[in-house]
Design an enzyme around this catalytic site. Structure first.
Site, mmCIF file in Angstrom:
data_model
loop_
_atom_site.group_PDB
_atom_site.id
_atom_site.type_symbol
_atom_site.label_atom_id
_atom_site.label_comp_id
_atom_site.label_asym_id
_atom_site.label_seq_id
_atom_site.Cartn_x
_atom_site.Cartn_y
_atom_site.Cartn_z
ATOM 1 N N HIS A 71 0.806 -1.220 0.000
ATOM 2 C CA HIS A 71 0.000 0.000 0.000
ATOM 3 C C HIS A 71 0.839 1.269 0.000
ATOM 4 O O HIS A 71 0.392 2.323 0.434
ATOM 5 C CB HIS A 71 -0.974 -0.022 1.175
ATOM 6 N N SER A 72 2.067 1.159 -0.529
ATOM 7 C CA SER A 72 2.992 2.295 -0.537
ATOM 8 C C SER A 72 2.547 3.396 -1.505
ATOM 9 O O SER A 72 2.248 3.129 -2.674
ATOM 10 C CB SER A 72 4.370 1.771 -0.950
ATOM 11 N N ASN A 73 2.547 4.622 -1.010
ATOM 12 C CA ASN A 73 2.309 5.775 -1.885
ATOM 13 C C ASN A 73 3.488 5.965 -2.830
ATOM 14 O O ASN A 73 3.332 6.411 -3.963
ATOM 15 C CB ASN A 73 2.148 7.049 -1.053
ATOM 16 N N LEU A 75 5.490 3.624 -4.149
ATOM 17 C CA LEU A 75 5.479 2.690 -5.280
ATOM 18 C C LEU A 75 4.468 3.129 -6.340
ATOM 19 O O LEU A 75 4.718 2.998 -7.536
ATOM 20 C CB LEU A 75 5.217 1.262 -4.807
#
Ligand SMILES: *Cc1c(COP(=O)(O)O)cnc(C)c1O
Length: 318
Positions: A71-73, A75
């Site tokens: 859920h990385s912003n 990435l």
């Protein structure tokens, strides 16, 4: 002199006063809208990527290998920047990586929604591993990168969150967008470029740069000092800051990185219902919870800036 840039974001991002929140809290509260950078649904990572992508293109990078939470912003924005540059994007991911010392939080992690869904749509190749410590995740990233090198490709390994001298430089530059002066600046702090850049710009200027930590790892101040030292090497006009120069508050992490907190949920609801501005549960809500808490205790300075770093897709984690 500024390094080469591939323009990705709309700048300057808006800076405006929060009139109703200011009246209710009895302070002069402003907001810097990096949730509105306008690139791949916004967020602070677009600033770093402008310089990083230009550097990769100049060096003929064919594949970028990074890592992070599903859920990385970062990435999400990295995947978009790579498409613009014609570079392949691969990442080692865990649904919820954690800090071994702090322990694995009890958490019913969301599935393929929010950033995860968007990063897939953007065409990044995500390699999944079972949840474990961040160091284990970095190891998987190195292994992936090594495989690509052995396949004869020109590989760039991108540290988590894109934090590096160039990443931090983007926030020295971002600070120059402010047309008002503040006593205090609050923001969510994690991999460090935001805090290193802002702290560098405001060193000796009388504005307190206060990062609200979203990771339960006090040693990150040492990592920030290392980024600062790289930034100083890159541009000797900028001061090298020490670990103790970084003001970090670890009191609002909650149960762990990537896990929403009760205070954060309440802070988001408060801001939404006073200003119609949304916060994300992983970063900005925790930072705003710190600001609200201090305001309620009468511990806020007079003129305060909340630097909104984005993260809105996480509101749709399901
Ligand atoms: C990455 C991120 C941060 C932290 O920024 P760093 O430069 O990595 O410290 C804060 N808020 C959001 C929404 C982010 O995505």
């Amino acid at each position: 002199m500024s390094p080469a840039r591939v323009p990705l974001i709309l700048r300057p991002t808006p800076l405006h006063r929060l009139d109703r929140a200011s009246a209710v809290l009895g302070v002069d509260l402003w907001i810097k809208r990096d949730d509105l950078t306008g690139f791949a649904l916004g967020g602070n990572k677009g600033r770093k990527l402008e310089f990083l992508v230009a550097d990769w293109m100049r060096r003929g990078v064919e594949v970028v290998v990074s890592c992070g939470a599903a859920h990385s912003n970062f990435l999400r924005q990295l995947a978009a920047a790579c498409q613009i540059a014609g570079i392949r994007c691969e990442a080692a991911v865990m649904v919820t990586p954690f800090d071994q010392t702090a322990g694995k939080p009890e958490f019913d992690a969301p599935g393929r929604s929010g950033n995860w869904l968007l990063t897939d749509q953007l065409g990044a190749h995500l390699h999944f591993y079972p949840d474990d410590d961040w160091e284990v995740l970095y190891g998987h990233m190195e292994t992936l990168a090594q495989m690509r090198r052995e396949a004869g490709e020109r590989v760039e390994v991108v540290p988590v969150g894109g934090s590096s001298a160039l990443g931090a430089f983007a926030f020295v530059e971002a600070a120059e967008e402010l047309t008002e002066t503040f006593d205090q600046i609050f923001f969510a702090s994690s991999s460090g470029s935001t805090q290193v850049g802002l702290a560098t710009y405001f060193a000796g200027k009388g504005t307190e740069v206060l990062g609200i930590a979203c990771d339960p790892e006090p040693e990150i101040a040492g990592d920030f000092a290392a980024i600062s030292s790289e930034l100083h090497t890159f541009n000797p006009d900028l001061p090298a800051l020490r670990a103790e120069d970084f003001h970090l508050d670890f009191g609002y992490v909650g149960d762990g990185y990537g896990v929403p907190s009760h205070a954060g949920t309440e802070a988001n609801e408060w801001l939404v219902r006073h200003e119609g501005i949304f916060l994300d549960p992983i970063y900005t809500a925790k930072a705003f919870a710190a600001l609200l808490d201090r305001a309620r205790k009468g511990k806020l300075a007079n003129k305060v800036l909340f630097w909104h770093t984005g993260g809105i897709p996480s509101l749709f984690n399901a």
